[in-house]
Write a protein that holds these residues in place. Structure first.
Motif, PDB file in Angstrom:
ATOM      1  N   ASN A 167      -5.516  39.306   8.759  1.00  0.00           N
ATOM      2  CA  ASN A 167      -6.030  38.632   9.754  1.00  0.00           C
ATOM      3  C   ASN A 167      -6.286  37.214   9.408  1.00  0.00           C
ATOM      4  N   TRP A 168      -5.984  36.077  10.254  1.00  0.00           N
ATOM      5  CA  TRP A 168      -6.272  34.789   9.634  1.00  0.00           C
ATOM      6  C   TRP A 168      -7.786  34.412   9.701  1.00  0.00           C
ATOM      7  N   ILE A 169      -8.360  35.005  10.440  1.00  0.00           N
ATOM      8  CA  ILE A 169      -9.900  34.701  10.739  1.00  0.00           C
ATOM      9  C   ILE A 169     -10.521  35.250   9.546  1.00  0.00           C
ATOM     10  N   VAL A 170     -10.282  36.451   9.200  1.00  0.00           N
ATOM     11  CA  VAL A 170     -10.841  37.096   8.057  1.00  0.00           C
ATOM     12  C   VAL A 170     -10.393  36.360   6.717  1.00  0.00           C
ATOM     13  N   ARG A 171      -9.201  36.231   6.711  1.00  0.00           N
ATOM     14  CA  ARG A 171      -8.843  35.706   5.440  1.00  0.00           C
ATOM     15  C   ARG A 171      -9.284  34.069   5.086  1.00  0.00           C
ATOM     16  N   ASN A 172      -9.772  33.499   6.252  1.00  0.00           N
ATOM     17  CA  ASN A 172     -10.362  32.205   6.233  1.00  0.00           C
ATOM     18  C   ASN A 172     -11.784  32.253   5.856  1.00  0.00           C
ATOM     19  N   LEU A 173     -12.222  33.240   6.414  1.00  0.00           N
ATOM     20  CA  LEU A 173     -13.898  33.833   6.109  1.00  0.00           C
ATOM     21  C   LEU A 173     -13.963  34.030   4.633  1.00  0.00           C
TER      22      LEU A 173
END
Length: 254
Positions: free
Chosen positions: A9-15
């Protein structure tokens, strides 16, 4: 949601990337702080008392420190121009390149005006001398109607008039009255007292200071001020002494 989907997931990855970036930034900042400020790297401040300024500079330089004269005092008992005290004190833990402020013993004494002591009581005279930076020297007693009344004030064995300029730290001798019925006094118990306190108590009992003996633990003027009396002669007791008799004291650092 599977683990692959969660971490994909791009949100989790960015976090996660942001957290790793912050952790890495903290590590780099701490590393740089340690280099720039020598974090947790300290040196022990050497004792520079009784050294000349040049000797203090050399000693401080060897320890990775700097020295600067911040003030001066005049202590007659010390060699002129040497270090009287330092801040931070010897033994303190400081960072390298720290500036150590020195107080030196002045080369020339400050001049003060001689007070008028004739007619005062001995204790009043002591207080007046102290307020001028002067010290009570030897007390001599002669017959008079009032005991401990100041009859003469002497500087270097000569009478000195009020208003005459003398060096700060000088000793002033007093000629005091002695009523016929009050010729005796007693030795106070000064064992355990610091040097100046012991001198004060002995003088308040109309007695002079005899021998002052410091043992090998005392190596500087500042040491002498902190030394305590471990023996006195004569000892305290019920044996009467003539006013003006001497008490010798023996001192050491606790």
């Amino acid at each position: 949601m599977t683990g692959k989907d969660f971490f994909g997931n791009w949100i989790v990855r960015n976090l996660l990337l942001a957290v790793l970036f912050i952790i890495g930034l903290i590590l780099i900042v701490n590393l740089m702080l340690g280099i720039v400020t020598r974090h947790n790297r300290t040196v022990t401040v050497p004792d520079m008392t009784n050294m000349t300024f040049r000797e203090a500079q050399y000693t401080a330089s060897k320890a990775g420190l700097r020295v600067e004269i911040g003030d001066s005092v005049y202590v007659r008992q010390m060699k002129k121009g040497v270090v009287f005290s330092q801040n931070p004190k010897a033994g303190s833990q400081v960072k390298k390149d720290r500036r150590i402020l020195l107080t030196t013993n002045a080369v020339n004494a400050k001049k003060v005006s001689m007070p008028s002591l004739v007619g005062c009581s001995m204790r009043q005279a002591k207080a007046e001398l102290a307020s001028k930076g002067l010290f009570l020297g030897r007390m001599t007693y002669i017959e008079d109607i009032a005991t401990n009344n100041v009859l003469k004030q002497l500087y270097r064995n000569r009478e000195i008039k009020p208003g005459v300029m003398v060096e700060s730290g000088s000793k002033i001798d007093l000629v005091l009255g002695l009523a016929p019925e009050e010729t005796c006094t007693y030795a106070p118990d000064v064992v355990g007292m610091k040097y100046l306190r012991a001198v004060d108590i002995i003088q308040d009992n109309s007695l002079n200071i005899g021998r002052v003996v410091f043992d090998k633990t005392v190596s500087s003027y500042s040491d002498s001020l902190n030394a305590v009396v471990y023996k006195q002669a004569p000892e305290t007791g019920d044996i009467p002494l003539d006013r003006g008799s001497e008490i010798s004291i023996y001192l050491k650092l606790e």
